[in-house]
Structure formats: structure tokens, C-alpha cells
Scaffold this active site. Structure first.
Site, PDB file in Angstrom:
ATOM      1  NE  ARG A 191      -4.271  -1.458   0.195  1.00 34.87           N
ATOM      2  CZ  ARG A 191      -4.430  -2.526  -0.579  1.00 34.87           C
ATOM      3  NH1 ARG A 191      -3.436  -2.885  -1.373  1.00 34.87           N
ATOM      4  NH2 ARG A 191      -5.520  -3.234  -0.546  1.00 34.87           N
ATOM      5  CD  GLU A 225      -3.566   3.224  -4.956  1.00 36.46           C
ATOM      6  OE1 GLU A 225      -4.372   2.367  -5.329  1.00 36.46           O
ATOM      7  OE2 GLU A 225      -2.382   2.972  -4.665  1.00 36.46           O
ATOM      8  CG  HIS A 269      -3.669  -0.724  -6.747  1.00 37.23           C
ATOM      9  ND1 HIS A 269      -4.030  -0.088  -5.591  1.00 37.23           N
ATOM     10  CD2 HIS A 269      -3.680  -2.049  -6.450  1.00 37.23           C
ATOM     11  CE1 HIS A 269      -4.257  -0.976  -4.627  1.00 37.23           C
ATOM     12  NE2 HIS A 269      -4.060  -2.182  -5.132  1.00 37.23           N
TER      13      HIS A 269
HETATM   14  P1  NAP Z   1      -0.577 -11.712   4.770  1.00 37.81           P
HETATM   15  O1  NAP Z   1      -0.471 -13.127   4.341  1.00 37.81           O
HETATM   16  O2  NAP Z   1      -1.407 -11.351   5.937  1.00 37.81           O
HETATM   17  O3  NAP Z   1       0.935 -11.177   5.037  1.00 37.81           O
HETATM   18  C1  NAP Z   1       1.192  -9.946   5.664  1.00 37.81           C
HETATM   19  C2  NAP Z   1       2.579 -10.015   6.261  1.00 37.81           C
HETATM   20  O4  NAP Z   1       2.920  -8.747   6.795  1.00 37.81           O
HETATM   21  C3  NAP Z   1       2.706 -11.023   7.377  1.00 37.81           C
HETATM   22  O5  NAP Z   1       3.878 -11.772   7.162  1.00 37.81           O
HETATM   23  C4  NAP Z   1       2.863 -10.177   8.644  1.00 37.81           C
HETATM   24  O6  NAP Z   1       3.724 -10.869   9.536  1.00 37.81           O
HETATM   25  C5  NAP Z   1       3.516  -8.925   8.077  1.00 37.81           C
HETATM   26  N1  NAP Z   1       3.229  -7.718   8.854  1.00 37.81           N
HETATM   27  C6  NAP Z   1       2.021  -7.263   9.245  1.00 37.81           C
HETATM   28  N2  NAP Z   1       2.173  -6.120   9.942  1.00 37.81           N
HETATM   29  C7  NAP Z   1       3.510  -5.855   9.963  1.00 37.81           C
HETATM   30  C8  NAP Z   1       4.305  -4.826  10.518  1.00 37.81           C
HETATM   31  N3  NAP Z   1       3.740  -3.827  11.201  1.00 37.81           N
HETATM   32  N4  NAP Z   1       5.644  -4.888  10.361  1.00 37.81           N
HETATM   33  C9  NAP Z   1       6.219  -5.897   9.667  1.00 37.81           C
HETATM   34  N5  NAP Z   1       5.515  -6.910   9.101  1.00 37.81           N
HETATM   35  C10 NAP Z   1       4.181  -6.881   9.260  1.00 37.81           C
HETATM   36  O7  NAP Z   1      -1.105 -10.802   3.571  1.00 37.81           O
HETATM   37  P2  NAP Z   1      -0.871 -11.011   1.992  1.00 37.81           P
HETATM   38  O8  NAP Z   1      -1.944 -11.880   1.445  1.00 37.81           O
HETATM   39  O9  NAP Z   1       0.557 -11.371   1.784  1.00 37.81           O
HETATM   40  O10 NAP Z   1      -1.139  -9.504   1.480  1.00 37.81           O
HETATM   41  C11 NAP Z   1      -0.309  -8.477   1.988  1.00 37.81           C
HETATM   42  C12 NAP Z   1      -0.792  -7.112   1.524  1.00 37.81           C
HETATM   43  O11 NAP Z   1      -0.477  -6.903   0.147  1.00 37.81           O
HETATM   44  C13 NAP Z   1      -2.292  -6.886   1.564  1.00 37.81           C
HETATM   45  O12 NAP Z   1      -2.765  -6.578   2.865  1.00 37.81           O
HETATM   46  C14 NAP Z   1      -2.470  -5.709   0.607  1.00 37.81           C
HETATM   47  O13 NAP Z   1      -2.351  -4.482   1.300  1.00 37.81           O
HETATM   48  C15 NAP Z   1      -1.327  -5.874  -0.360  1.00 37.81           C
HETATM   49  N6  NAP Z   1      -1.786  -6.273  -1.688  1.00 37.81           N
HETATM   50  C16 NAP Z   1      -1.623  -5.412  -2.715  1.00 37.81           C
HETATM   51  C17 NAP Z   1      -2.055  -5.792  -3.987  1.00 37.81           C
HETATM   52  C18 NAP Z   1      -1.889  -4.863  -5.165  1.00 37.81           C
HETATM   53  O14 NAP Z   1      -2.725  -4.922  -6.081  1.00 37.81           O
HETATM   54  N7  NAP Z   1      -0.854  -4.029  -5.203  1.00 37.81           N
HETATM   55  C19 NAP Z   1      -2.679  -7.014  -4.188  1.00 37.81           C
HETATM   56  C20 NAP Z   1      -2.833  -7.873  -3.089  1.00 37.81           C
HETATM   57  C21 NAP Z   1      -2.372  -7.495  -1.837  1.00 37.81           C
HETATM   58  P3  NAP Z   1       3.673 -10.558  11.148  1.00 37.81           P
HETATM   59  O15 NAP Z   1       2.229 -10.683  11.550  1.00 37.81           O
HETATM   60  O16 NAP Z   1       4.586 -11.596  11.736  1.00 37.81           O
HETATM   61  O17 NAP Z   1       4.219  -9.168  11.303  1.00 37.81           O
HETATM   62  C1  8YV Z   2      -7.171  -4.824  -5.279  1.00 37.91           C
HETATM   63  C2  8YV Z   2      -5.380  -5.221  -3.724  1.00 37.91           C
HETATM   64  O1  8YV Z   2      -7.971  -5.119  -4.207  1.00 37.91           O
HETATM   65  O2  8YV Z   2      -6.188  -7.274  -2.961  1.00 37.91           O
HETATM   66  C3  8YV Z   2      -5.711  -6.179  -2.635  1.00 37.91           C
HETATM   67  O3  8YV Z   2      -5.425  -5.836  -1.465  1.00 37.91           O
HETATM   68  O4  8YV Z   2      -4.767  -4.228  -3.522  1.00 37.91           O
HETATM   69  C4  8YV Z   2      -5.849  -5.486  -5.110  1.00 37.91           C
HETATM   70  O5  8YV Z   2      -5.959  -6.856  -5.366  1.00 37.91           O
HETATM   71  C5  8YV Z   2      -7.825  -5.261  -6.570  1.00 37.91           C
HETATM   72  O6  8YV Z   2      -8.017  -4.126  -7.304  1.00 37.91           O
HETATM   73  C6  8YV Z   2      -9.114  -6.018  -6.336  1.00 37.91           C
HETATM   74  O7  8YV Z   2     -10.145  -5.145  -5.932  1.00 37.91           O
END
Ligand code: NAP
Ligand code: 8YV
Length: 332
Positions: free
Chosen positions: A249, A278, A296
């Protein structure tokens, strides 16, 4: 309000006369999914209402379900005008656009779509890492602009066998780590706690990880707990040979500090899929050659959107048919 038992109020399984549950949609989905949504629910699209505030004041009491997508906010003020709301279902895994505390206080279940998008996001993150180190976007413009007729393209930066720092070794972070193995990269990671199921070296200090890494990939959730986690000090530690890749993010990185360090060559480059405000991207970033700017799109493939939206729909079905969500953020 929560039920007399203080827990989630009993899920009203009765359906209105039309047989379809009233559902408020505030985030756009693909056409195929919106067709399915209309077949299964009595859907109202909030964006189609001329005066949304007046509409909600008049009709908000009808809606039992709310559908949104990443980035389309569900603030407490919206939740407050939906007194019959039982479930919020969002496309995407991030939930920082939903006031989960307000939902929890009302006993409203919340579902997201974790897992099904992990590979897609990790693919994009690694593609962006390579594209940035090897300057693929700039090189493409170099050819298209005819500059190659007059000079060689400058040397870029190798990726294989370099050091990869992952911030947040969760689902996406682990998938990025897996991809790094294919490039013989050394991987270390930082999270709040060490993973017992990972053989990668844990860095308790994010500063130390940044100082060690050639590439720093950000994979943590958004929200107030991680705001500016990647601070000016962390970016300075990454250093003039280091690259930042942010697929998490925009709020996680101090964007003003990033811009300053990029302009002054205090970090080598960056690939950004997310931004603090954004879709508005600071002009300074638009003018920089050492930054790959993406809108994004890390999960934005036909296949992954279909998978996420299938899970979104299945969550709604499971909630109203069986009284429980498949992938709850807030348990129902
Ligand atoms: P996840 O499996 O919950 O992984 C999140 C990781 O972050 C965990 O390893 C957690 O470990 C760590 N974490 C949480 N808070 C933290 C902190 N304060 N300091 C350091 N590490 C921390 O989630 P995911 O499925 O991988 O997704 C992660 C994020 O990617 C989503 O929440 C979303 O914001 C983003 N995302 C973006 C897109 C895009 O389109 N750009 C798409 C999908 C996801 P600990 O709990 O041990 O700290
Ligand atoms: C968007 C994302 O949500 O999954 C997330 O956290 O940032 C992205 O996958 C996507 O545009 C689906 O709404």
C-alpha cells in the site's frame, strides 16, 4: 446492534417477497460477476443514485449485504446508515479501506479474498523488480525514440545472485521468496515475528534488512499500524545501490522521502504499484527515469479477478445459506 447475547445477531435467513436479498454495491466488479450478482440478489448500485446521501437516508435500512472492491472505502459513516447490514464482502485481500472496528461493533461479518491472488501479485512484484533493475521501460522508450541509432543503451543492474529483502513474509512475501529462488538470490525478511516455517534468515530490524538488501520488496498490509513503516531512515539504509519495490500500500512508504532520495540518487530506483494518494501520483515521480510506475495492477489479470470474484460470491452464498463466511476477516 449486536444481539442480546452480545455476539453476532442471529442471521435473518428469511428472504424478502422478491426472493432476493437486498444488496448494496459500491465497488465495480467485472461484467460477468455483476450479471451473477443481479441474478442472485436485489442489487442497488450506489454510484447510480443522483443524491447518494438522500438515497441512503431513505433506503439504507433495506440492505443486508454490501459489496465493495479494494480502494472503495467502507467508512463508519456508511455502515451507520445501513442498520440491517449483516455482511460486507470485498474483492481483494487488503482491508484497510473498510472500517472493520465499526463493522465489528455492529456484529457485521466481513470477508476478503486472500490466497487466490497471491501468485499474480508475486509475479508482478518480481516482474517489476527485474523491469526496474534492467530498466526495461526506459530501454523500450530508448528504441521507440530512435536514440539507439546514435548510442548504446547504458549498462543496468543484474538481478540474479543479488540480495532480496522482503518486508512481510506472508502469503505474497513467501511467493516472492519462491520466485527469488529461481534467480539464485539470497533472501532475508522482516516481519513482527519470526516464522518457524521459513528457512530464510529473519531480520528483527527493518533498518538492518534495508542496509543489507539490494532489493527491498514491501508485502505488508496497509493501515495505521504500517503507515510509513518504510521511513526515510529505512530508505537511506537501502542506499544508492538499492531498489524499492512496493506492491503493498502507498501508505506503507514515506512517499515524500522516497521522492527526495530518488531525485538525489540516494537510492538507485523504485517500482511502485501503489501510492499514498492514488490514483493521484506526485508530479515529481512522473518525471523520474529511475522509477517504474504501475496503476495498482498487481492482481489485475482476467484469471485472478475471476478467482477473487468467485470467492466473493461464494462468501455471500455461504453466509446467507449456512450462516458463515468462507474467508472471514471478521468472524460472523
Ligand atoms: P498476509 O499473508 O497477511 O501477510 C502480511 C505479512 O505482513 C505477514 O507476514 C505479517 O507478519 C507482516 N506484517 C504485518 N504487519 C507488519 C508490521 N507492522 N511490520 C512488519 N511486518 C508486518 O497478507 P498477503 O496476502 O501477503 O497480502 C499483503 C498485503 O499486500 C495486503 O494486505 C495488501 O495491502 C497488499 N496487496 C496489494 C495488492 C496490489 O494490487 N498491489 C494485491 C494484493 C495485496 P507478522 O504478523 O509476523 O508481522
Ligand atoms: C485490489 C489489492 O484489491 O487485494 C488487494 O489488497 O490491492 C488489489 O488486489 C484489486 O483491485 C481487487 O479489488
Amino acid at each position: 446492534m449486536p444481539s442480546a447475547t452480545g455476539g453476532i445477531r442471529n442471521i435473518t435467513m428469511t428472504r424478502p417477497r422478491t426472493g432476493k436479498l437486498p444488496l448494496l454495491q459500491i465497488g465495480r466488479l467485472t461484467d460477468a460477476t455483476e450479471d451473477r450478482l443481479h441474478q442472485e440478489y436485489s442489487v442497488t448500485a450506489l454510484w447510480e443514485q443522483a443524491d447518494q446521501e438522500k438515497f441512503l437516508a431513505r433506503e439504507g435500512k433495506r440492505f443486508r449485504a454490501l459489496v465493495t472492491a479494494g480502494g472503495v472505502k467502507v467508512p463508519s459513516s456508511l455502515i451507520a446508515v445501513l442498520p440491517a447490514l449483516q455482511v460486507i464482502s470485498t474483492r481483494g485481500v487488503g482491508i484497510d479501506h473498510i472500517d472493520c472496528e465499526a463493522a465489528r461493533s455492529r456484529g457485521i461479518a466481513v470477508s476478503n479474498t486472500p490466497g487466490v491472488l497471491t501468485d499474480c501479485v508475486a509475479d508482478l512484484a518480481f516482474g517489476a523488480l527485474i523491469a526496474t533493475a534492467r530498466q526495461l521501460a526506459t530501454a523500450d522508450r530508448f528504441v521507440r525514440g530512435g536514440t539507439w541509432l546514435n548510442m548504446r543503451y547504458p549498462l543496468a543492474t543484474r538481478v540474479s545472485r543479488k540480495r532480496l529483502g522482503i518486508v512481510g513474509l506472508g502469503r505474497i512475501g513467501q511467493a516472492v521468496c519462491k520466485r527469488a529462488g529461481g534467480f539464485d538470490m539470497e533472501v532475508r525478511y522482516h516481519s513482527r515475528s519470526e516464522r518457524s516455517d521459513s528457512s530464510e534468515e529473519y531480520c528483527p530490524s527493518l533498518l538492518d534488512l534495508a542496509a543489507w538488501a539490494d532489493f527491498l520488496v514491501i508485502c505488508v498490509p496497509g493501515g495505521k499500524e504500517t503507515r510509513h513503516l518504510v521511513s526515510e531512515a529505512v530508505l537511506n539504509a537501502l542506499g544508492p545501490q538499492g531498489y524499492l519495490i512496493n506492491v503493498a500500500r502507498g501508505s506503507v512508504v514515506d512517499e515524500d522521502a522516497l521522492i527526495s532520495l530518488l531525485i538525489n540518487g540516494q537510492i538507485a530506483g523504485a517500482a511502485l504499484d501503489v501510492y499514498e494518494r492514488e490514483p493521484n501520483v506526485p508530479t515529481e515521480l512522473l518525471e523520474l527515469e529511475n522509477v517504474l510506475l504501475l496503476p495498482h495492477i498487481a492482481s489485475s489479470t482476467k484469471e485472478t479477478f475471476a478467482d477473487m470474484e468467485t470467492l466473493l460470491m461464494d462468501n455471500l452464498h455461504s453466509f446467507f445459506a449456512h450462516g458463515q463466511l468462507l474467508t472471514p476477516v471478521i468472524k460472523d
